[in-house]
Write a protein that holds these residues in place. Sequence first.
Motif, PDB file in Angstrom:
ATOM      1  N   GLY A  83       0.820  -1.207   0.000  1.00 12.05           N
ATOM      2  CA  GLY A  83       0.000   0.000   0.000  1.00 12.05           C
ATOM      3  C   GLY A  83       0.856   1.261   0.000  1.00 12.05           C
ATOM      4  N   ALA A  84       1.894   1.255   0.807  1.00 14.84           N
ATOM      5  CA  ALA A  84       2.806   2.399   0.857  1.00 14.84           C
ATOM      6  C   ALA A  84       3.490   2.607  -0.491  1.00 14.84           C
ATOM      7  CB  ALA A  84       3.840   2.200   1.959  1.00 14.84           C
ATOM      8  N   LEU A  85       3.867   1.495  -1.138  1.00 12.92           N
ATOM      9  CA  LEU A  85       4.527   1.567  -2.439  1.00 12.92           C
ATOM     10  C   LEU A  85       3.570   2.125  -3.503  1.00 12.92           C
ATOM     11  CD1 LEU A  85       6.972  -0.859  -3.899  1.00 12.92           C
ATOM     12  CD2 LEU A  85       4.909  -0.527  -5.201  1.00 12.92           C
ATOM     13  N   LEU A  86       2.334   1.609  -3.540  1.00 14.33           N
ATOM     14  CA  LEU A  86       1.372   2.021  -4.563  1.00 14.33           C
ATOM     15  C   LEU A  86       0.877   3.452  -4.367  1.00 14.33           C
ATOM     16  CD1 LEU A  86      -0.789  -1.218  -4.793  1.00 14.33           C
ATOM     17  CD2 LEU A  86       0.896  -0.414  -6.462  1.00 14.33           C
ATOM     18  N   LEU A  87       0.759   3.870  -3.120  1.00 13.33           N
ATOM     19  CA  LEU A  87       0.184   5.188  -2.833  1.00 13.33           C
ATOM     20  C   LEU A  87       1.234   6.223  -2.436  1.00 13.33           C
ATOM     21  CD1 LEU A  87      -2.973   4.006  -0.862  1.00 13.33           C
ATOM     22  CD2 LEU A  87      -2.841   4.726  -3.258  1.00 13.33           C
ATOM     23  N   ALA A  88       2.506   5.906  -2.607  1.00 11.40           N
ATOM     24  CA  ALA A  88       3.592   6.791  -2.173  1.00 11.40           C
ATOM     25  C   ALA A  88       3.513   8.186  -2.792  1.00 11.40           C
ATOM     26  CB  ALA A  88       4.943   6.165  -2.485  1.00 11.40           C
ATOM     27  N   ASP A  89       3.220   8.261  -4.063  1.00 14.29           N
ATOM     28  CA  ASP A  89       3.239   9.552  -4.753  1.00 14.29           C
ATOM     29  C   ASP A  89       1.862  10.189  -4.886  1.00 14.29           C
ATOM     30  OD1 ASP A  89       5.971   9.289  -5.098  1.00 14.29           O
ATOM     31  OD2 ASP A  89       5.764   8.314  -7.042  1.00 14.29           O
ATOM     32  N   VAL A  90       0.866   9.597  -4.226  1.00 16.87           N
ATOM     33  CA  VAL A  90      -0.502  10.095  -4.341  1.00 16.87           C
ATOM     34  C   VAL A  90      -0.704  11.260  -3.391  1.00 16.87           C
ATOM     35  CG1 VAL A  90      -2.924   9.481  -3.966  1.00 16.87           C
ATOM     36  CG2 VAL A  90      -1.395   7.870  -5.073  1.00 16.87           C
ATOM     37  N   GLU A  91      -1.416  12.238  -3.845  1.00 15.55           N
ATOM     38  CA  GLU A  91      -1.790  13.379  -3.012  1.00 15.55           C
ATOM     39  C   GLU A  91      -2.479  12.851  -1.762  1.00 15.55           C
ATOM     40  OE1 GLU A  91      -2.072  17.072  -1.688  1.00 15.55           O
ATOM     41  OE2 GLU A  91      -1.214  16.682  -3.657  1.00 15.55           O
TER      42      GLU A  91
END
Length: 173
Positions: A83-91
Amino acid sequence: MSTFAAAVARGKNGWTASELELAGLADIDEVVDRLRDAEPDADLSLLFVEADDQYLVILRLDEGEDLRVFGSDSAFADESRLGALLLADVETTPALEIDDLAAGPGDDDEDDRPAADPDADPVGDVELLADLGVNSHRLLTLCGLEGMLPSDVTAEICQKLGCGDELEELREA
């Protein structure tokens, strides 16, 4: 944490679906590379990542470029390395409050009102499927409906996009 990752891609010959293994990837770029590799000539690639019957992340690539990401709940980034990897660059600001959605204009259908987790914090690009017929309101409604699992949301979206049969075959394999 149990996960299922399905890549669906639209190319010259229609839709294809394949399961992707995401274990051991170091960053979002490696995820994107795997998604590209699933169907290299696709004009549109989507990755649906379902985790623990609780979280859904959708990644979209147009012609192998221009990554867009939506997550059904920012808590996934706190609870899982993936989850951290997939959402790392998400606002990190909420895409839209579920409460705001419930009071949205033109929502006369009681069954479409979110009733699940009022603490869900959807993040990212809620418009990533709008040009494909799933607007932000519908996406957030699906993610917020009581009893809807991430797999149900994925199935409904894929049905709307015209790749539901391919996804169903993939799940049955």
